[in-house]
Design a protein around this motif. Structure first.
Motif, PDB file in Angstrom:
ATOM      1  N   LEU A  34       0.711  -1.167  -0.121  1.00  0.00           N
ATOM      2  CA  LEU A  34       0.321   0.097   0.008  1.00  0.00           C
ATOM      3  C   LEU A  34       0.861   1.298  -0.028  1.00  0.00           C
ATOM      4  N   GLN A  35       2.135   1.134   0.626  1.00  0.00           N
ATOM      5  CA  GLN A  35       2.804   2.247   0.582  1.00  0.00           C
ATOM      6  C   GLN A  35       2.296   3.667   1.150  1.00  0.00           C
ATOM      7  N   PRO A  36       1.814   3.607   2.466  1.00  0.00           N
ATOM      8  CA  PRO A  36       1.199   4.951   2.975  1.00  0.00           C
ATOM      9  C   PRO A  36       2.139   5.829   3.349  1.00  0.00           C
ATOM     10  N   PHE A  37       1.750   6.964   3.921  1.00  0.00           N
ATOM     11  CA  PHE A  37       2.179   7.938   4.748  1.00  0.00           C
ATOM     12  C   PHE A  37       3.553   8.269   3.754  1.00  0.00           C
ATOM     13  N   GLY A  38       3.377   8.336   2.367  1.00  0.00           N
ATOM     14  CA  GLY A  38       4.501   9.152   1.616  1.00  0.00           C
ATOM     15  C   GLY A  38       5.469   8.090   1.264  1.00  0.00           C
ATOM     16  N   PHE A  39       5.394   7.081   1.935  1.00  0.00           N
ATOM     17  CA  PHE A  39       6.250   5.909   1.740  1.00  0.00           C
ATOM     18  C   PHE A  39       6.587   5.696   0.037  1.00  0.00           C
ATOM     19  N   SER A  40       5.557   5.786  -0.755  1.00  0.00           N
ATOM     20  CA  SER A  40       6.056   5.744  -2.291  1.00  0.00           C
ATOM     21  C   SER A  40       6.799   6.445  -2.740  1.00  0.00           C
ATOM     22  N   MET A  41       7.014   7.694  -1.964  1.00  0.00           N
ATOM     23  CA  MET A  41       8.096   8.658  -2.769  1.00  0.00           C
ATOM     24  C   MET A  41       9.455   8.384  -2.443  1.00  0.00           C
ATOM     25  N   TYR A  42       9.701   7.126  -1.515  1.00  0.00           N
ATOM     26  CA  TYR A  42      11.052   6.875  -1.114  1.00  0.00           C
ATOM     27  C   TYR A  42      11.742   6.229  -2.296  1.00  0.00           C
ATOM     28  N   LYS A  43      12.978   6.742  -2.417  1.00  0.00           N
ATOM     29  CA  LYS A  43      13.890   6.223  -3.767  1.00  0.00           C
ATOM     30  C   LYS A  43      14.734   5.065  -3.312  1.00  0.00           C
ATOM     31  N   GLY A  44      14.562   4.750  -2.244  1.00  0.00           N
ATOM     32  CA  GLY A  44      15.604   3.390  -1.875  1.00  0.00           C
ATOM     33  C   GLY A  44      14.749   2.009  -2.000  1.00  0.00           C
ATOM     34  N   ASN A  45      15.423   0.906  -1.550  1.00  0.00           N
ATOM     35  CA  ASN A  45      14.888  -0.193  -1.482  1.00  0.00           C
ATOM     36  C   ASN A  45      13.476  -0.485  -0.778  1.00  0.00           C
TER      37      ASN A  45
END
Length: 273
Positions: A34-45
Motif C-alpha cells: 500500500l505504501q502509505p504515509f508518503g512511503f511511495s516517494m521513497y527512492k531506496g529499496n
C-alpha cells in the motif's frame, strides 16, 4: 459494560510467537503493497525497508509478550477489558519502536510534536484493529466452548430416555432418547416436538405447555429455552448465525431455523462461557 466484564480466554504462550509473526507480516505487507504515509516517494529499496519495519514489529511484539505474559497469568479471571487494554498497549509499543526506526532511516529529528502525532494516528488505527481482533477471538472462543460442551454432553447422555407427558385424558406420552430431541415449539394449547426417528426428522403434537415440558426436563441443562415459544436441545446444534440481537440455530438435519431471541442471548453465552 456487561460485555467488557465477560471472561476472555487467556492467550496461551504458544500462540504469542504466532501472533508476533502475524503482526510482522501485516506491517510488512501494508508498507510494501500500500505504501502509505508518503512511503511511495521513497527512492531506496522499498522491499528491504518494509522488511526492516516488519522485523522491528516482531521484536517489539516478542519483547512485550515476554514481559507482559507473566502479568496476564497473575490476573484471574482475564476479562475482555483486560484484553482490549493489553492489545492497545502492544500496538502503542510497536508504534514507538517503528517511530524511532522511521526517524533513524529518514534522518528526521525526534520532536515531541511529531512523536505525539505518530501516537495519535497509531491509536486511531489501533482502536479499530483492537475491536476487530478481540471480537473475532472472543466469538471463536465461544464457538469452541460450545462445540466442546456439546460433544461432552452428547456422549454423557447417550443412554438417557425422556418422557414428555400428554395432559389429555386419552393422550399418549412421548418417549424418546434425549439425543434424538431437536426442539419443542409452543403452539396454542399444544407443543410440537421435533425429533429424529429412524434417521428422519419427525414432528409430534402433545397436549401440554412449554412450561410443563421445561419443568419435566429441568434436570437436563442442555434443554434450553431460547425463545418464549421454543426450547432446544443444545446437543444437536449444528450451526448458529446472528449477533448480539439474536441468533438462528440449525439443529441436526432439521430444515427449520430456531430463533434465539435477544432476551435469551446473555443466558446462552453465560451457559457456554
Amino acid at each position: 459494560m456487561s460485555f467488557l466484564t465477560r471472561k476472555y480466554p487467556l492467550p496461551q504462550g504458544s500462540h504469542w510467537l504466532r501472533d508476533c509473526i502475524i503482526y510482522c507480516v501485516i506491517v510488512f505487507l501494508i508498507l510494501y503493497l500500500l505504501q502509505p504515509f508518503g512511503f511511495s516517494m521513497y527512492k531506496g529499496n522499498k522491499f528491504l525497508v518494509s522488511l526492516l519495519f516488519g522485523a522491528v514489529t516482531f521484536v517489539c511484539c516478542y519483547v512485550f509478550g515476554m514481559a507482559f505474559y507473566p502479568f496476564q497469568k497473575s490476573i484471574s479471571p482475564w476479562r475482555i477489558w483486560h484484553q482490549i487494554l493489553s492489545v492497545i498497549a502492544l500496538i502503542l509499543f510497536i508504534s514507538i519502536g517503528n517511530f524511532f526506526l522511521f526517524s533513524w532511516l529518514f534522518h528526521i529529528p525526534i520532536t515531541l510534536t511529531l512523536f505525539l502525532m505518530f501516537l495519535y494516528w497509531t491509536l486511531i488505527i489501533g482502536v479499530v484493529v483492537t475491536i476487530c481482533s478481540v471480537s473475532q477471538n472472543y466469538y471463536r472462543y465461544l464457538r469452541n466452548q460450545l462445540e466442546s460442551l456439546l460433544d461432552k454432553t452428547t456422549e454423557e447422555q447417550t443412554d438417557i430416555v425422556v418422557t414428555i407427558h400428554d395432559t389429555n385424558v386419552r393422550g399418549n406420552d412421548l418417549q424418546l432418547p434425549i439425543n434424538s430431541l431437536l426442539y419443542i415449539e409452543a403452539q396454542k394449547n399444544n407443543v410440537s416436538v421435533c425429533y429424529v426417528k429412524d434417521e428422519k426428522v419427525t414432528h409430534t403434537e402433545i397436549h401440554t405447555t412449554l412450561a410443563a415440558v421445561l419443568e419435566e426436563l429441568s434436570e437436563y441443562k442442555n434443554i434450553f429455552q431460547c425463545h418464549r415459544s421454543f426450547v432446544v436441545n443444545l446437543n444437536n446444534i449444528t450451526s448458529a448465525q446472528g449477533n448480539s440481537n439474536g441468533y438462528q440455530l440449525r439443529l441436526g438435519q432439521c430444515p427449520t431455523f430456531v430463533p434465539v431471541s435477544r432476551t435469551y442471548v446473555p443466558k446462552l453465552r453465560s451457559f457456554i462461557a
